[in-house]
Scaffold this active site. Structure first.
Site, PDB file in Angstrom:
ATOM      1  CG  ASN A  21      -1.586   1.215   1.699  1.00  0.00           C
ATOM      2  OD1 ASN A  21      -1.853   1.978   0.373  1.00  0.00           O
ATOM      3  ND2 ASN A  21      -2.519   1.150   2.462  1.00  0.00           N
TER       4      ASN A  21
ATOM      5  NE  ARG B  16      -5.941   2.216  -0.178  1.00  0.00           N
ATOM      6  CZ  ARG B  16      -5.716   2.851   0.014  1.00  0.00           C
ATOM      7  NH1 ARG B  16      -5.078   3.545   0.822  1.00  0.00           N
ATOM      8  NH2 ARG B  16      -6.635   3.655   0.715  1.00  0.00           N
TER       9      ARG B  16
ATOM     10  CG  HIS C 192     -12.663   4.145   2.996  1.00  0.00           C
ATOM     11  ND1 HIS C 192     -13.279   4.751   3.749  1.00  0.00           N
ATOM     12  CD2 HIS C 192     -11.117   4.263   2.848  1.00  0.00           C
ATOM     13  CE1 HIS C 192     -12.680   5.863   4.409  1.00  0.00           C
ATOM     14  NE2 HIS C 192     -11.448   5.398   3.965  1.00  0.00           N
TER      15      HIS C 192
ATOM     16  NE  ARG D  40      -9.486  12.939   4.080  1.00  0.00           N
ATOM     17  CZ  ARG D  40      -9.160  11.746   3.684  1.00  0.00           C
ATOM     18  NH1 ARG D  40     -10.559  11.212   3.134  1.00  0.00           N
ATOM     19  NH2 ARG D  40      -8.868  10.745   3.828  1.00  0.00           N
TER      20      ARG D  40
ATOM     21  CD  GLU E  30      -8.868  -0.749   3.731  1.00  0.00           C
ATOM     22  OE1 GLU E  30      -8.194  -0.031   4.736  1.00  0.00           O
ATOM     23  OE2 GLU E  30      -8.935   0.260   3.379  1.00  0.00           O
TER      24      GLU E  30
END
Ligand code: ADP
Length: 403
Positions: free
Chosen positions: A12, A96, A185, A246, A389
């Site tokens: 990743n 990823r 995601h 965010r 993940e």
């Protein structure tokens, strides 16, 4: 005769970091995990945990100029454990990749054409795709003979119907600039929705699940019978829930206002909404543990930040209940979702009318295992389902190379 290779390395690659895991798919176990941070700085740092040998965590500090240096350092760590990347037991490297646009709906064997396409998507993922590409090129140079597989964050969301994916703006402008809702995601939403079905003893095709991935970044998805029908992030991972830094949903006119009235540039507004908003913008902290501690001490800014965070969550729970028509389960996952019992309790408070509730004792249990936190016999199963993940990327990668 040599046995078929069963190991998968998952990479990743971020702009200044690489997270990695080496897994053995035949034995379903992790052999090593690690992270390189601050690549390109004087203070780069590699943390490697050799799970296979049960050895102690190893930390290396010192400058690593680029991803090539970082990956070579990772390779050296793995080699020191007898798990070198030159091993014939390595079946593939799974990467990823954040943005796959509309083109990539499945894990994909990377070749030059695929890399070009990932490059073509850089304008819609300027922070992420370039780093992913660098990671891929570096890994290719290290093992040119090995299949390299891209697993896209957006792929799970490509099943969204057009009416959920399109913004209500001029179609020609939207299409010219590939402006639509892609969602992110996806690997986590895919894994958690399937794992939730299994927790209920059902096939994913039989259940409707709302997944709440609440980490530093946060997103919700509505999954009907195993297919994503809506998700809260959009063109970029800025839309939707209140996140660590965010804003999530905001009137787009706020941006014109900031430009015209406050004289801010596009880059400054981008930085404000992505880095100085959300929980950190509201109260100065983005870690839910710290926010809870401050609330316990009577801090009003932290309490308001928490209430805004929860209010947004409730709005999405209501919206996705309507989108799905029938909800069988709500699954909480990622750092906040897995660990913050007060967030789960507050998000569910007052939703008894939707058949949603949490049992206080069950909610208080701490565990790494998927578990139900709704009361016995509840209409909607509320669950905590730790995401994984890397495992999902490894499984998709291995499935593709062994197919
Ligand atoms: P990322 O989006 O960076 O992958 P994670 O899923 O790891 O994020 O979530 C990180 C966040 O999880 C932290 O910022 C913090 O708010 C929250 N978190 C982690 N552990 C706990 C805990 N024990 N209690 C409450 N919140 C936690």
């Amino acid at each position: 005769m040599t046995a078929n290779p069963t190991r998968v390395l998952v990479l990743n690659s971020g702009s200044s970091s690489v997270k990695y895991q080496l897994l053995d798919m035949a034995e379903s176990r992790r052999l090593a995990v690690g992270l390189v941070e601050r690549i390109g700085e004087e203070t780069s740092r590699l943390v490697h945990t050799p799970l296979a040998t049960g050895g102690a965590r190893r930390v290396h500090e010192g400058p690593m100029a680029d991803h090539d240096a970082a990956l070579k350092a990772v390779a050296a760590e793995l080699a020191a454990d007898g798990l070198g990347l030159d091993s014939p037991q390595l079946a593939a490297i799974g990467h990823r990749v954040v943005h796959g646009g509309l083109k990539f709906t499945e894990p994909t064997v990377i070749d030059e054409v695929v890399l070009k396409e990932i490059e073509r998507l850089v304008p819609v993922a300027p922070l992420h795709n370039p780093a992913n590409i660098t990671g891929i090129r570096t890994a290719q140079a290290l093992r040119p003979d090995l299949p390299q597989i891209a697993v896209f964050d957006t792929a799970f969301h490509t099943t969204m119907p057009e009416y959920a994916a399109r913004y209500a703006i001029d179609v020609a402008t939207a299409d010219a600039h590939r402006i639509r809702r892609y969602g992110f995601h996806g690997t986590s939403h895919a894994y958690v929705s399937r794992r939730t079905a299994r927790l209920l003893g059902k096939d994913p095709s039989e259940v409707n699940v709302i997944v709440l991935h609440l980490g530093n970044g946060a997103s919700a998805s509505a999954v009907a019978g195993g297919r994503c029908v809506d998700t809260s992030m959009g063109l970029t991972p800025l839309e939707g829930l209140v996140m660590g830094t965010r804003s999530g949903d905001i009137d787009p006119a706020v941006t014109f206002h900031l430009k015209r009235v406050a004289g801010m540039s596009a880059d400054e507004i981008d930085e404000l909404l992505n880095k100085r908003s959300g929980l950190v913008g509201l109260c100065g902290d983005n870690d839910m543990r710290e926010i809870r501690r401050r609330i316990d001490e009577g801090d009003k800014a932290a309490a308001l930040a928490f209430d805004i965070y929860i209010h947004r969550l409730k709005k999405y729970l209501g919206a996705y209940t309507a989108v799905l028509g029938r909800v069988d389960a709500v699954a909480f996952t990622a750092g906040v979702g897995e660990n913050a019992a007060p967030v789960r309790a507050a998000a569910m408070a007052g939703l008894e009318g939707l058949g949603m509730a949490v049992d206080a004792d069950r909610n208080a249990v701490r565990s790494d295992e998927p578990r139900l936190i709704s009361p016995e016999g509840a209409r909607v199963a509320v669950a905590v389902v730790p995401t994984d993940e890397e495992l999902e990327i490894a499984q998709q990668t291995y499935a593709l190379v062994t197919a």
